[in-house]
Design an enzyme around this catalytic site. Structure first.
Site, PDB file in Angstrom:
ATOM      1  CD  GLU A  48      -2.707   1.116   2.623  1.00 26.44           C
ATOM      2  OE1 GLU A  48      -2.446   0.330   3.546  1.00 26.44           O
ATOM      3  OE2 GLU A  48      -3.719   1.833   2.606  1.00 26.44           O
ATOM      4  CB  CYS A 238      -7.013   2.795   4.973  1.00 26.60           C
ATOM      5  SG  CYS A 238      -7.260   1.822   6.469  1.00 26.60           S
ATOM      6  CG  ASN A 369      -8.946  -2.666   3.393  1.00 22.35           C
ATOM      7  OD1 ASN A 369      -8.305  -3.704   3.405  1.00 22.35           O
ATOM      8  ND2 ASN A 369      -8.695  -1.673   4.229  1.00 22.35           N
ATOM      9  CD  GLU A 370      -8.649  -3.379   8.206  1.00 19.88           C
ATOM     10  OE1 GLU A 370      -8.872  -2.266   8.727  1.00 19.88           O
ATOM     11  OE2 GLU A 370      -7.671  -4.080   8.512  1.00 19.88           O
TER      12      GLU A 370
HETATM   13  O1  AHR Z   1      -1.662  -2.039   6.721  1.00 19.09           O
HETATM   14  C1  AHR Z   1      -2.036  -0.821   7.257  1.00 19.09           C
HETATM   15  C2  AHR Z   1      -3.548  -0.674   7.378  1.00 19.09           C
HETATM   16  O2  AHR Z   1      -4.036  -1.580   8.302  1.00 19.09           O
HETATM   17  C3  AHR Z   1      -4.328  -0.966   6.145  1.00 19.09           C
HETATM   18  O3  AHR Z   1      -4.399   0.129   5.307  1.00 19.09           O
HETATM   19  C4  AHR Z   1      -5.691  -1.313   6.678  1.00 19.09           C
HETATM   20  O4  AHR Z   1      -6.380  -2.212   5.863  1.00 19.09           O
HETATM   21  C5  AHR Z   1      -5.395  -1.871   8.044  1.00 19.09           C
HETATM   22  O5  AHR Z   1      -6.189  -1.309   9.003  1.00 19.09           O
END
Ligand code: AHR
Length: 648
Positions: A48, A238, A369-370
C-alpha cells in the site's frame, strides 16, 4: 541470501546443546501421502502507499509535487523572485497547474527549489534524468538553469535549458552526480530577463529497475524479488476506501501518461495525529499498469482490492446507494478486462497501448478492504453477481472485517459462505503471544466453505515499540507453520505493510525499511522469504507420537511439505524456548527415509534484536544435517530458532 554457518556460531550452538533439556521431544513425519494440497505460491505481501512506500519510495521519482497539484500548489517547493501558479491553457487538463517564472535580470534570480521526499538522494557517479514541460509565453528564447544542490548549499551540477517555443514542449537533461548526497535539492532558476512557464518537473535516476525511464527504485524491487512473493495484494488497505468516496483509490485515474494522472490525497497524510504528514499525496506514477508489470517481473500473482462503495467505516458513514452502485461494479469488471481482456477489448486495448498486448492473467479480485455490516454484504452481493456473470474464473475475495474475531467477524463469515465468496480476507495485527496461541487457529476451520486469505498480518510487539524485532519474527514463523499445516483451507497469506521510509513512516512494523539511498531487510522479511522459498503443494503430516500437531507443546511448532519434483522433504520447525531443545524426528510411511540435508535457519539469543542499515543481525545461515541410519534426525535446536530443513 544464505550465509554458511561460521565456526563461532557452530560452537555456540554446540555449547548451547550441552545445556539442552535431556529427554528429546519426538516428532513423527508421515511420508506415505500428503494430508493437504497447498497453493505453492501461497506466501506474499501487501503493498500500500503508506510510509511513503510508493511516492517517495518504490516509485523512483525524486521531485515531490512535480505537477503543482497539492492543495497548496507550491508545497515542497521554495519559490524565490517572481513565481506564480497559473492554470490558463494548461499542458495537462487533469493536472492543470503550472508555475510562471518572471525575471527582470535581478541578481537574485527568479525560480524555485524542490526539497524532494525528505531530501533527494543522489549517488556519486550515478546519472539522473530531468524532464520538464516548458513554454515562453512571450515567444522569446529563455535560458533556464537547472541545478542539483547539496545539503551544504553548494551547487553540485548545473545545466542550462533553452526554452524557445510559445507552445508547451518537453525538455530533458541528464546529470551525473559528483557526490553522494541523501538530502540534495533541485533548483530551477532564471537569471536573465524573460518569462517561462514550467510544468511537471521530474527527476529520476536512470538506474531504475530494468532501466525503465520513470520506473521503480531498483534496490527496492530487488528486495521484493528476493522475497519470492507468490502474491501481491494492492493498492490497499485504507487508501482503497478513502476517508471520503471522492478520495477513494480509483484505478482508472492511474492509467495513461503519468503527466495526466490526477493527484489524490493520501489518507495516511492525516490519519494519525501524532504522525501527520501534510505533504503526503498520491501521484499514481506507480499505477495499476505498473503494478501488473511489477507482478509479472517478480513472478507474483496480482491481487487487487477495489472499493465496494463504502468509504472508511472507521472515519465516515459515506455510502453509495445500491441503485447508484453500478459505476463501482463496472470499475471492477473493467479492471478484470484491463488485466485479462484481449487487446481488441475496450480496456484490453488500453493495456496494449500502454505496452502490454498480452493479458496479465489476473486470478483474484478483492471487493472491499476492512468493511463490515449488512451495508457491506448487500453491496458485495451485487458485485459477486456481476463478476460471476462476466468473469466466472476470477476468484472473489470478501472481507471478514478489521479484526481476527468479534461481532463483525462472526457476522461476516456466515455471510461470506452464503454469498459463496471464494476467499475471505482476515486481518490480524496482534501481539507476538497471540500469534503463538493461534498456531492452531485453522486446525478446526470448516473445510467446505470459502477459503482463507490472511490478507494483512504482522506481530506487533508493543513492549518494544512495535519494532521489527526477532521476537515478532519468530512468533510469525510459529504462526505460519499453522497456516502451512492448514494450507487446504488457508490458500494465501500476505504480510503487511511492505515498505517504510525511516524519515516518513506512519505505521510499524514493516517488512523493508529504506532511506533516500539505502534499504535493509528485517528479521520478519527473512521469515517470509524462507516460507516463500520453501512453499510446496504437498503438505505432509508432522506430529507428536500421539498424533497431535506441534502447536507450542514444549515451545515447538512445526509443519512439513514435500517438493513433488525432487522428492525433497521440507520441515519448518520453530523453537520459541529460551533454552536449547533436544528433538528426535522419525520418518514413517516409506521404506526409504531421507539421509541428509541442509537446514537454513534464523536464530538469536536476544529476542529484541533488530536489523538496520549497518548490520543485518538476523539473516539466514545454513548448516548440514544428517539423519541417523535408523531413520531418526536427532539434534539440539538452539533457543529462539526457526529452521527450514531440506532433507534428501
Ligand atoms: O496495513 C495498514 C492498514 O491496516 C491498512 O491500510 C488497513 O487495511 C489496516 O487497518
Amino acid at each position: 541470501m544464505k550465509r554458511f554457518i561460521t565456526a563461532s556460531l557452530l560452537s555456540t550452538i554446540a555449547m548451547l546443546s550441552l545445556q539442552a533439556q535431556e529427554a528429546p521431544v519426538t516428532m513423527e513425519v508421515d511420508l506415505s501421502r500428503p494430508i493437504a494440497q497447498a497453493d505453492d505460491r501461497m506466501y506474499g505481501v501487501f503493498f500500500e502507499d503508506i510510509n511513503f512506500g510508493a511516492d517517495g519510495g518504490l516509485y523512483a521519482e525524486l521531485v515531490k509535487n512535480r505537477s503543482f497539484e497539492f492543495p497548496q500548489h507550491l508545497a515542497g517547493w521554495m519559490p524565490f523572485g517572481q513565481v506564480s501558479v497559473e492554470s490558463a491553457s494548461p499542458c495537462f487538463e487533469r493536472n492543470p497547474h503550472y508555475v510562471r517564472i518572471v525575471s527582470h535580470g535581478e541578481l537574485t534570480g527568479s525560480g524555485l527549489e524542490n526539497e524532494g521526499f525528505r531530501g533527494i538522494g543522489l549517488k556519486r557517479g550515478a546519472t539522473y534524468r530531468f524532464r520538464v514541460y516548458a513554454r515562453c509565453p512571450k515567444d522569446q528564447s529563455v535560458p533556464v538553469n537547472v541545478e542539483l544542490i547539496g545539503s551544504n548549499g553548494a551547487t553540485l551540477c548545473r545545466q542550462t535549458l533553452h526554452v524557445s517555443s510559445s507552445d508547451w514542449k518537453a525538455y530533458e537533461l541528464t546529470f551525473e552526480s559528483p557526490a553522494t548526497e541523501a538530502h540534495a535539492r533541485l533548483r530551477v532558476v532564471m537569471r536573465q530577463s524573460g518569462t517561462v512557464d514550467l510544468e511537471h518537473l521530474s527527476l529520476f535516476p536512470t538506474d531504475t529497475w530494468k532501466g525503465r525511464p520513470g520506473g521503480l527504485r531498483r534496490d527496492l524491487v530487488e528486495a521484493l524479488r528476493d522475497l519470492h512473493p507468490g502474491v501481491l495484494r494492492f493498492p490497499g488497505g485504507c487508501v482503497v476506501e478513502g476517508n471520503s468516496l471522492a478520495t477513494r483509490y480509483q484505478w482508472k485515474n492511474t492509467l495513461g501518461r503519468v503527466e495526466n494522472r490526477p493527484t489524490n490525497e493520501n489518507r495516511w497524510n492525516y490519519t494519525f495525529k501524532d504522525r501527520a504528514f501534510p505533504d503526503y499525496f498520491q501521484s499514481y506514477g506507480l499505477g495499476f499498469y505498473e503494478f501488473f508489470q511489477l507482478c509479472e517481473d517478480i513472478g507474483a500473482r496480482p491481487l487487487p482490492i477495489l472499493s465496494v462503495g463504502l468509504s472508511c467505516q472507521y472515519e465516515s458513514h459515506e455510502q453509495v446507494c445500491l441503485d447508484s452502485l453500478q459505476p463501482y461494479i463496472q470499475d471492477a469488471l473493467d479492471l478484470i478486462e484491463f488485466a485479462n481482456g484481449p487487446a481488441s477489448s475496450r480496456w484490453g486495448k488500453v493495456r496494449a497501448e500502454m505496452g502490454h498486448p498480452a493479458p496479465f492473467g489476473l486470478e483474484f479480485i478483492g471487493i472491499g478492504n476492512e468493511q463490515w455490516g449488512p451495508e457491506y454484504v448487500e453491496r458485495l452481493e451485487l458485485f459477486i453477481r456481476a463478476i460471476r456473470r462476466s468473469w466466472p474464473d476470477v476468484k472473489i475475495v470478501g472481507s471478514s472485517g478489521p479484526s481476527a474475531d468479534g461481532d463483525k467477524f462472526d457476522y461476516l463469515w456466515p455471510e461470506m459462505k452464503r454469498l459463496k465468496a471464494d476467499l475471505v480476507d482476515e486481518h490480524y495485527y496482534m501481539e507476538p503471544e497471540w500469534f503463538l496461541r493461534n498456531a492452531s487457529r485453522y486446525d478446526h476451520y470448516d473445510r467446505r466453505g470459502p477459503k482463507v486469505f490472511a490478507g494483512e498480518y504482522a506481530a506487533h510487539d508493543h513492549s518494544a515499540g512495535k519494532a521489527n524485532n526477532f521476537r515478532a519474527a519468530l512468533a510469525e514463523a510459529a504462526f505460519m507453520t499453522g497456516l502451512e499445516r492448514n494450507a487446504d483451507v488457508v490458500r494465501l497469506a500476505t504480510y503487511a505493510p511492505l515498505f517504510a521510509h525511516v524519515d516518513a513512516w506512519q505505521w510499524n512494523p514493516d517488512l523493508i525499511w529504506f532511506d533516500n539511498l539505502r534499504s535493509f531487510r528485517t528479521p520478519n522479511y527473512y521469515v517470509q522469504q524462507l516460507f516463500a522459498l520453501h512453499a510446496h503443494s504437498q503438505i505432509m503430516r508432522i506430529a507428536t507420537p500421539d498424533g497431535q500437531p506441534l502447536t507450542g507443546q514444549n515451545d515447538l511448532y512445526a509443519s512439513a511439505s514435500r517438493d513433488a519434483q525432487t522428492g525433497t522433504t521440507v520441515l519448518k520447525i520453530v523453537n520459541t524456548a529460551h533454552h536449547p531443545s533436544s528433538i528426535a524426528i522419525r520418518f514413517n510411511g516409506s521404506r526409504r527415509h531421507p539421509s541428509q540435508g541442509v537446514c537454513t535457519f534464523l536464530q538469536a539469543d536476544d529476542l529484541n534484536v533488530v536489523n538496520d542499515f549497518d548490520q543485518e543481525r538476523i539473516a539466514p545461515h545454513t548448516m548440514p544435517v544428517r539423519v541417523d541410519a535408523d531413520g531418526v534426525l536427532r539434534m539440539e535446536l538452539p533457543a529462539n530458532f526457526f529452521g527450514v530443513f531440506e532433507l534428501h
